[in-house]
Design a protein around this motif. Structure first.
Motif, short mmCIF file in Angstrom:
data_model
loop_
_atom_site.label_atom_id
_atom_site.label_comp_id
_atom_site.label_asym_id
_atom_site.label_seq_id
_atom_site.Cartn_x
_atom_site.Cartn_y
_atom_site.Cartn_z
N VAL A 50 0.82 -1.30 0.03
CA VAL A 50 0.16 -0.12 -0.01
C VAL A 50 0.98 1.37 0.00
O VAL A 50 0.43 2.09 -0.97
CB VAL A 50 -0.94 -0.03 1.16
CG1 VAL A 50 -1.62 1.33 1.38
CG2 VAL A 50 -2.15 -1.10 1.20
N LEU A 51 1.83 1.32 0.96
CA LEU A 51 2.59 2.61 0.76
C LEU A 51 3.88 2.65 -0.45
O LEU A 51 3.73 3.76 -0.92
CB LEU A 51 3.87 2.32 2.03
CG LEU A 51 3.23 2.55 3.53
CD1 LEU A 51 4.34 2.07 4.46
CD2 LEU A 51 2.55 3.82 3.58
N SER A 52 3.97 1.65 -1.10
CA SER A 52 4.37 1.63 -2.61
C SER A 52 3.68 2.14 -3.50
O SER A 52 4.05 3.31 -4.39
CB SER A 52 5.02 0.42 -3.02
OG SER A 52 6.02 -0.22 -2.01
N VAL A 53 2.44 1.82 -3.39
CA VAL A 53 1.45 2.43 -4.51
C VAL A 53 1.20 3.86 -4.17
O VAL A 53 0.98 4.74 -5.01
CB VAL A 53 0.03 1.66 -4.35
CG1 VAL A 53 -0.96 2.33 -5.23
CG2 VAL A 53 0.30 0.29 -5.09
N LEU A 54 1.10 4.35 -2.69
CA LEU A 54 0.89 5.52 -2.56
C LEU A 54 2.19 6.63 -2.69
O LEU A 54 2.02 7.73 -3.30
CB LEU A 54 0.66 5.83 -0.84
CG LEU A 54 -0.78 5.38 -0.41
CD1 LEU A 54 -0.87 5.31 0.88
CD2 LEU A 54 -2.05 6.00 -1.04
N GLY A 55 3.21 5.95 -2.61
CA GLY A 55 4.51 6.71 -3.03
C GLY A 55 4.52 6.70 -4.68
O GLY A 55 4.87 7.88 -5.24
N ALA A 56 4.14 6.04 -5.35
CA ALA A 56 3.88 5.73 -6.86
C ALA A 56 3.07 6.97 -7.35
O ALA A 56 3.15 7.93 -8.10
CB ALA A 56 3.69 4.59 -7.40
N LEU A 57 1.77 7.10 -6.72
CA LEU A 57 0.81 7.97 -6.94
C LEU A 57 1.08 9.41 -6.44
O LEU A 57 0.94 10.58 -7.19
CB LEU A 57 -0.66 7.58 -6.12
CG LEU A 57 -1.18 6.63 -6.72
CD1 LEU A 57 -2.36 6.06 -5.84
CD2 LEU A 57 -1.60 6.70 -8.24
N ALA A 58 2.14 9.51 -5.40
CA ALA A 58 2.70 10.86 -4.93
C ALA A 58 3.55 11.47 -5.85
O ALA A 58 3.69 12.71 -6.13
CB ALA A 58 3.20 10.77 -3.59
N VAL A 59 4.32 10.60 -6.70
CA VAL A 59 5.57 11.02 -7.58
C VAL A 59 4.58 11.37 -9.17
O VAL A 59 5.09 12.17 -9.67
CB VAL A 59 6.52 9.96 -7.79
CG1 VAL A 59 7.53 10.46 -8.89
CG2 VAL A 59 7.20 9.75 -6.42
N ARG A 60 3.56 10.76 -9.31
CA ARG A 60 3.23 10.92 -10.57
C ARG A 60 2.66 12.47 -11.00
O ARG A 60 3.03 12.97 -12.30
CB ARG A 60 1.58 10.26 -10.58
CG ARG A 60 1.16 10.13 -12.15
CD ARG A 60 -0.07 9.00 -11.93
NE ARG A 60 -0.85 9.34 -13.03
CZ ARG A 60 -0.71 8.69 -14.11
NH1 ARG A 60 0.35 7.79 -14.26
NH2 ARG A 60 -1.58 8.78 -15.14
N PRO A 61 2.56 13.35 -10.21
CA PRO A 61 1.95 14.67 -10.54
C PRO A 61 3.41 15.46 -10.81
O PRO A 61 3.08 16.78 -11.39
CB PRO A 61 1.33 15.38 -9.55
CG PRO A 61 1.22 14.34 -8.39
CD PRO A 61 1.91 13.34 -8.79
N ILE A 62 4.53 15.09 -10.58
CA ILE A 62 5.73 15.95 -10.64
C ILE A 62 5.97 16.10 -12.27
O ILE A 62 5.93 15.41 -13.06
CB ILE A 62 6.95 15.08 -10.21
CG1 ILE A 62 6.79 14.94 -8.62
CG2 ILE A 62 8.23 15.63 -10.56
CD1 ILE A 62 7.84 13.94 -8.31
N ARG A 63 6.36 17.53 -12.49
CA ARG A 63 6.55 17.96 -13.83
C ARG A 63 7.80 17.25 -14.35
O ARG A 63 8.63 17.03 -13.71
CB ARG A 63 6.47 19.41 -13.94
CG ARG A 63 5.05 20.01 -13.42
CD ARG A 63 5.10 21.48 -13.59
NE ARG A 63 6.08 22.06 -12.39
CZ ARG A 63 6.71 23.02 -12.54
NH1 ARG A 63 7.06 23.96 -13.32
NH2 ARG A 63 7.30 23.52 -11.30
N THR A 64 7.96 17.33 -15.73
CA THR A 64 8.88 16.82 -16.39
C THR A 64 10.28 18.02 -16.26
O THR A 64 9.91 19.04 -15.72
CB THR A 64 8.94 16.45 -17.78
OG1 THR A 64 8.47 18.01 -18.27
CG2 THR A 64 8.03 15.36 -18.00
N VAL A 65 11.47 17.59 -16.36
CA VAL A 65 12.57 18.51 -16.28
C VAL A 65 12.42 19.61 -17.40
O VAL A 65 12.30 19.03 -18.68
CB VAL A 65 13.86 17.90 -16.19
CG1 VAL A 65 15.04 18.86 -16.33
CG2 VAL A 65 14.01 16.77 -15.31
N ARG A 66 12.69 20.83 -17.31
CA ARG A 66 12.70 21.75 -18.40
C ARG A 66 13.81 21.57 -19.38
O ARG A 66 14.74 21.48 -19.06
CB ARG A 66 12.62 23.04 -17.99
CG ARG A 66 11.57 23.45 -16.98
CD ARG A 66 11.69 24.83 -16.67
NE ARG A 66 11.70 25.13 -15.26
CZ ARG A 66 11.84 25.94 -14.71
NH1 ARG A 66 12.23 27.07 -15.09
NH2 ARG A 66 12.05 26.27 -13.36
#
Length: 66
Positions: A50-66
């Motif tokens: 569960v914590l792994s899935v939550l971590g993956a969902l937390a990283v998802r909204p991060i924008r790409t590198v400019r």
């Protein structure tokens, strides 16, 4: 090169260090609580999943590198 602004490089590197070291400090404590209160190591695996899935969902909204 990938940090947003050169003036804030030290602060950004500090945040990166805390983000990197924080889970390594907190995970054994959380695991010990789950193992002692949750019925052994068998309870640890679903919690880790569960914590792994939550971590993956937390990283998802991060924008790409400019």
């Amino acid at each position: 090169m990938v940090l947003p602004e050169a003036e804030d490089a030290a602060r950004d590197m500090g945040v990166l260090d805390v983000a990197n070291a924080g889970p390594q400090i907190g995970a054994p404590f959380v695991a010990s609580l789950v193992v002692s209160a949750g019925g052994g190591y068998t309870a640890l695996f679903p919690v880790a999943a569960v914590l792994s899935v939550l971590g993956a969902l937390a990283v998802r909204p991060i924008r790409t590198v400019r």
